[in-house]
Structures are given as structure tokens and as C-alpha cells.
Scaffold this active site. Structure first.
Site, PDB file in Angstrom:
ATOM      1  N   SER A 111     -59.111  24.570  29.172  1.00 44.87           N
ATOM      2  CA  SER A 111     -59.865  24.535  27.926  1.00 44.87           C
ATOM      3  C   SER A 111     -60.314  25.913  27.475  1.00 44.87           C
ATOM      4  CB  SER A 111     -61.054  23.580  28.050  1.00 44.87           C
ATOM      5  OG  SER A 111     -61.682  23.385  26.806  1.00 44.87           O
ATOM      6  N   HIS A 112     -61.636  26.124  27.413  1.00 45.24           N
ATOM      7  CA  HIS A 112     -62.216  27.353  26.884  1.00 45.24           C
ATOM      8  C   HIS A 112     -62.410  28.410  27.961  1.00 45.24           C
ATOM      9  CE1 HIS A 112     -65.206  24.628  28.421  1.00 45.24           C
ATOM     10  NE2 HIS A 112     -66.040  25.623  28.584  1.00 45.24           N
ATOM     11  N   ASP A 275     -60.551  26.892  20.406  1.00 40.79           N
ATOM     12  CA  ASP A 275     -60.592  27.408  21.778  1.00 40.79           C
ATOM     13  C   ASP A 275     -59.219  27.394  22.447  1.00 40.79           C
ATOM     14  OD1 ASP A 275     -60.399  24.624  22.048  1.00 40.79           O
ATOM     15  OD2 ASP A 275     -61.419  24.663  23.981  1.00 40.79           O
ATOM     16  N   ASP A 277     -57.427  25.353  24.360  1.00 37.70           N
ATOM     17  CA  ASP A 277     -56.491  24.235  24.240  1.00 37.70           C
ATOM     18  C   ASP A 277     -56.600  23.502  22.915  1.00 37.70           C
ATOM     19  OD1 ASP A 277     -58.972  23.073  24.843  1.00 37.70           O
ATOM     20  OD2 ASP A 277     -58.061  21.392  25.895  1.00 37.70           O
ATOM     21  N   ASP A 279     -59.208  21.969  21.313  1.00 34.44           N
ATOM     22  CA  ASP A 279     -60.035  20.785  21.079  1.00 34.44           C
ATOM     23  C   ASP A 279     -61.460  21.108  20.637  1.00 34.44           C
ATOM     24  OD1 ASP A 279     -61.063  21.668  23.488  1.00 34.44           O
ATOM     25  OD2 ASP A 279     -60.690  19.819  24.598  1.00 34.44           O
ATOM     26  N   ARG A 280     -61.808  22.380  20.570  1.00 32.20           N
ATOM     27  CA  ARG A 280     -63.150  22.759  20.128  1.00 32.20           C
ATOM     28  C   ARG A 280     -63.078  23.540  18.824  1.00 32.20           C
ATOM     29  NH1 ARG A 280     -67.018  23.568  25.235  1.00 32.20           N
ATOM     30  NH2 ARG A 280     -65.897  22.238  26.698  1.00 32.20           N
ATOM     31  N   LYS A 374     -61.141  15.336  21.413  1.00 39.99           N
ATOM     32  CA  LYS A 374     -61.758  16.131  20.358  1.00 39.99           C
ATOM     33  C   LYS A 374     -60.694  17.030  19.751  1.00 39.99           C
ATOM     34  CE  LYS A 374     -63.941  18.986  23.994  1.00 39.99           C
ATOM     35  NZ  LYS A 374     -64.038  18.068  25.147  1.00 39.99           N
TER      36      LYS A 374
END
Length: 541
Positions: A111-112, A275, A277, A279-280, A374
Site C-alpha cells: 500500500s502506502h 498512494d 497501490d 486505494d487512497r 477503497k
């Protein structure tokens, strides 16, 4: 097909977003193979079915994809769909799973978190609904990983991940697909692209920072090619294995250049980022940062302006630490508001059951029932749709929202890489004194109630306990303490601070000033400085 003997690792317990460790941990012999086999061993009925594989392009992504393809073949999957170049944003992967009625998917991302040879990597399993595996599945994966003694793999040459087309690995079809096409088509179905395009053609300026992460190709295609934003509106759009040496977290610390631009005299009308991946999201208007909690509430209040949501919302869901601004929107709309633990998988049941339409977390994640993750670009496009229809600035929309609903001043203080024993001790001591806090005063405020949040899922009846400590004050303010499960070293203590202010005359007070007494109370109640040795948070968002 080959069956290989192995010995188990005892540290493969998936967190809220799969298994995350440093790259050298994943590079240990059999470490990746053990975990993937543990996933397959925990599933039933996938013989001949479709598996989706993709990731955010970080270091070690391609190598793990090759292993996953060969293991999927050896374990009996009939088809694998892989994003070109190994690239699939997390929401795009969810869409591919759902569109192709796949059995599930492996998403390779942390992710982030930072990427690189000595940074973070992750593997997450998503089920057939496109969402993260529920706890009963991740618990089974962990249990299997602790006793696993063999794994299955095909000894075949690597697949060319960059060439769109179809090849065979063993008896399994492998299809390399366009990473962006299906997702971009879905976005065109949800939003009024003609209205957004006309807005941009009329002189509306936007900038999007892809942070050298996975959303670069998606944003380039949608914002510049399909919607007509000026060439160069999408910055840092080439995904890099180390995200250009930066931290791909779209907050005010790691996207400071974007923030500074949006606060300048020559700011574009709209700024956003996503971010690692995809999703943010980060939303910044000219001269105003919109907190993720406020963004969720404002998107929910205005969602009817986009074609996909013109019929209204079925419900609104938020994670418990997220501010309660969205609850007030749900009340006015006459729909149910749901408060869940942190982790998108908890929204999956609500979405599948048709109980909620829009969901969000304070950690910059918002999404809807179009996928089961998300979705950063979705949030950006919904904002653009709202701006195009309302013809107002981000700041005007935010201020009008606060006037109508009141303002929830909100901040999150992260204490990163805290000694794990110290962090666990702090939380344990807090839990021990919860029963004695109600009725006491701190910093001149009276504590109305205190508890450790527990969630009863209204769909499947499951219970999730110990999801965050809540200190609730008279006057509708609160402090929440929670240990995060997204890091790969030490512990991250997150402290969420919130105050509701109904008086519009007080809405222009700077957030640190509005929350000053609650910030002091948070330290006094938990003894953060004394127990962690930290005088201030690592990050404030």
C-alpha cells in the site's frame, strides 16, 4: 509439476491488509512459496477456476508474480489474469475479479509503505467478491502457514509480463491483460465525463500527483486523455520500484510539494494524489485541505450529482476512528450510518448485502459499491463530477457543508516505530482503567464514557473485539487510541482527536488550536510521552 518439501515460518500472520514484511524477509528461501501455498491450502473449490494476479509495481513484484503463476498452475487453477507489466491497482484488481467472476486474486502490495530492496512488500488474498479475505480466511491461512511441509510449483520458463496476450503454463491459461482499460471503462459508467470534460475545457485547472506509484497510468489515461486535462497535469506518473525514493503516502507530509502548490497564489483549482497501490486519496482545493473524514461526508452529501448515485444512497459506512461527520449526512438523508472496525473487509459484507453505498476511512480511503476496495481515483473523479455540476470551488463547497452540518475538527497523530513492548503496555494500561474514567475530568473536560470498541457484524453475526479505545467527552468530543497493523517494524500508535463545532462563526479556527485541550488530554490520559519516550508524533494528518 513438482512438490517441494519445506519447513514453516512462524511469522506469516496476515494483518488488516495481508502479509507485510521487509523485502529481505520475503526473499528468504521458500518464504513466498510457503505463504502462497498456505493461501491455496485454505481455499476449496478453485479447480479450473480463474485467479487474478497483480501488484503496485514495487521492488520484488515481478519475481513474486512469476512464482504465483507457476504455483497457481500446479495447484489446479484453470486460468490466471495478470496485469500488463505486473501492474494492477488494488481497486482495478477488485474490478477485474468481479468482472471476470474470478475465484479470487493475489494483490502484491504494501500500500502506502515505502518500496525498494530493503523496504516493504506485501501479499494479500482477495475473495470472489473482489474484497479482502475475511478474518476466518486469514486465520486459516495463518494456521496452515505454521505447519506447512510442502508446496506445489510448475518448473516452467517465466512468462513475459509485458506482452498482452495468452500463453500456457502447464495446463493453465495465463492471460496478460491491459491494466487500465477495464477500470477506465468502469469510471466512465459511474461519472458524467462530458460535464467534467466541459469544465476542464472552460479553463478549470487540476494537478494529480501519482507519487511514482501504480495510479500513474490510470490517471494519465483518464484525466489527460479522456477528460482533456493539460499535458503534465498528472505528475510522477511512471511507476517505479522504489517510488522514486519517496514514501507513497498521500498525506500532508509526503505530498508536501502538492500542498505547497495548492496554497500558493498560482494554485490550480483542484489538487489530488493517490498512494502506492491506488486505494487512497488526498484532496486539496485552492487554499484548502479537505480531511479524509470531511471528504467522505462531502462526497456522500453530493453523490447524487453523479449518474451512478442519482437514485440515492442505501447507507453510509465509516471506520470507527473516522470522524462522525458522515453520520450527520446519513441522518439528514434518512439512511443508516454504520460504524465498523478499521479494515476495508468489514465494509464488504455491508456492500454485498446492499446496506451501504459509500464507505470511508480517516486514513484517506473512500469508495463505493462499484468494487470491494477503497479507490483513490474514484474519489478524485467524484469530486470532479461534483465540482462540474455545482460550479463552485472546493473551498466554497466545504464551507457550505460545515455551515449546514457543523464542523468536525479532526486530527490523527501517528507515533511510528514505537517499541512494541512499550506500545502494548500503554494500551494494556489504558484498557485496565477504562471502567474508572467515566465522570472524571481532564484538561477541564468531563469524560462521559470510555470503552474498547467491539463490532457486531449485522450481516453474518460475527464479533470483532478490541478494535480501538474510545474516550468520549461531554459536548461531543472524543479521543481514540489504536495500534496499527500496517507497519512492518516496531509498532505504530495512532491517536485520533475529534471535536464537533456547530457554530459557523468558529469554523475558521486553525485545527491545532481547536483541538489543543484534547491533544493535551490524550497525552495525560495515556501517558504517551512517558511510556514511549516520544515528545511529539512522527506524522500529523
Amino acid at each position: 509439476m513438482k512438490t517441494v518439501s519445506t519447513t514453516p515460518f512462524q511469522d506469516q500472520k496476515p494483518g488488516t491488509s495481508g502479509l507485510r514484511k521487509k523485502v529481505p524477509v520475503f526473499q528468504q528461501p521458500n518464504y513466498v512459496e510457503n505463504f502462497i501455498q498456505s493461501v491455496f491450502d485454505s481455499l476449496e473449490g478453485f479447480e479450473g477456476q480463474t485467479l487474478v494476479i497483480g501488484g503496485d509495481g514495487r521492488f520484488f513484484n515481478r519475481e513474486v508474480i512469476q512464482i504465483a503463476i507457476k504455483m497457481a498452475s500446479a495447484n489446479g487453477f484453470g486460468r490466471v489474469l495478470v496485469g500488463q507489466g505486473g501492474i494492477l491497482s488494488t481497486p482495478a484488481a477488485s474490478n477485474v475479479i468481479r468482472k471476470n467472476k474470478a475465484f479470487g486474486g493475489l494483490i502484491l502490495s504494501a500500500s502506502h509503505n515505502p518500496g525498494g530492496p530493503n523496504e516493504d512488500f506485501g501479499i494479500k488474498y482477495n475473495t470472489g467478491n473482489g474484497g479482502p479475505a475475511p478474518e476466518k480466511v486469514t486465520d486459516a491461512i495463518y494456521a496452515r502457514s505454521r505447519v506447512i511441509d510442502t508446496y506445489k510449483i510448475c518448473e516452467t520458463p517465466d512468462v513475459d509480463l509485458d506482452q498482452i496476450g495468452r500463453v500456457e503454463v502447464g495446463t493453465m491459461d495465463v492471460e496478460i491483460i491491459d491494466s487500465v482499460a477495464d477500470y477506465a471503462a468502469l469510471m466512465e459508467e459511474l461519472f458524467d465525463f462530458a460535464a467534467i470534460k466541459a469544465k476542464i475545457a472552460g479553463g478549470f485547472r487540476l494537478t494529480f500527483d501519482a507519487m511514482h506509484a501504480v495510479t500513474g497510468p490510470y490517471a494519465k489515461e483518464i484525466l489527460e486523455r479522456r477528460l482533456g486535462a493539460a499535458e503534465g497535469s498528472v505528475k510522477n506518473f511512471v511507476p517505479l520500484e522504489d517510488f522514486g525514493g519517496h514514501h507513497p503516502d498521500p498525506n500532508l507530509v509526503h505530498a508536501k510539494d502538492l500542498y505547497d502548490l495548492m496554497m500558493s497564489d498560482d494554485a490550480p483549482d483542484f489538487g489530488a494524489a493517490s498512494d502506492g497501490d491506488g486505494d487512497r486519496n488526498l484532496i486539496i482545493g485552492k487554499g484548502i485541505f479537505v480531511t479524509p473524514s470531511d471528504s467522505l461526508a462531502m462526497l456522500a452529501a453530493n453523490a447524487h450529482l453523479a449518474p451512478a448515485y442519482a437514485g440515492g444512497l442505501k447507507g453510509i459506512a465509516r471506520s470507527m476512528p473516522t470522524s462522525r461527520a458522515a453520520d450527520r449526512v446519513a441522518e439528514k438523508l434518512g439512511v443508516k450510518a454504520y460504524e465498523t472496525p478499521t479494515g476495508w473487509k468489514f465494509f464488504g459484507n455491508l456492500l454485498d448485502a446492499g446496506l451501504a453505498t459509500i464507505c470511508g476511512e480517516e486514513s484517506a480511503g473512500t469508495g463505493s459499491d462499484h468494487v470491494r476496495e477503497k479507490d483513490g481515483l474514484w474519489a478524485v473523479l467524484l469530486w470532479l463530477n461534483i465540482l462540474a455540476v455545482r460550479g463552485e470551488s472546493v473551498k466554497a463547497i466545504a464551507e457550505a457543508h460545515w455551515t449546514e452540518y457543523g464542523r468536525n475538527f479532526y486530527a490523527r497523530h501517528d507515533y511510528e516505530d514505537v517499541d512494541t513492548q512499550a506500545a502494548n503496555g500503554l494500551v494494556a494500561e489504558l484498557r485496565e482503567k477504562l471502567d474508572r474514567l467515566a465522570g472524571t475530568s481532564v484538561q477541564g473536560m468531563t469524560i462521559a464514557a470510555a470503552d474498547d470498541f467491539s463490532y457486531l457484524d449485522p450481516v453474518d453475526g460475527s464479533t470483532s473485539a478490541n478494535q480501538g479505545i474510545r474516550i468520549l467527552f461531554e459536548g461531543d468530543s472524543r479521543i481514540v487510541y489504536r495500534l496499527s497493523g500496517t507497519g512492518t517494524s516496531g509498532a505504530t500508535l495512532r491517536v485520533y482527536i475529534e471535536r464537533f463545532e456547530p457554530d459557523a462563526a468558529k469554523h475558521d479556527v486553525p485545527t491545532p488550536e481547536a483541538l489543543a485541550d484534547l491533544i493535551a488530554a490524550a497525552d495525560e490520559i495515556a501517558g504517551i510521552r512517558a511510556k514511549t519516550g516520544r515528545n511529539e508524533p512522527s506524522v500529523i494528518t
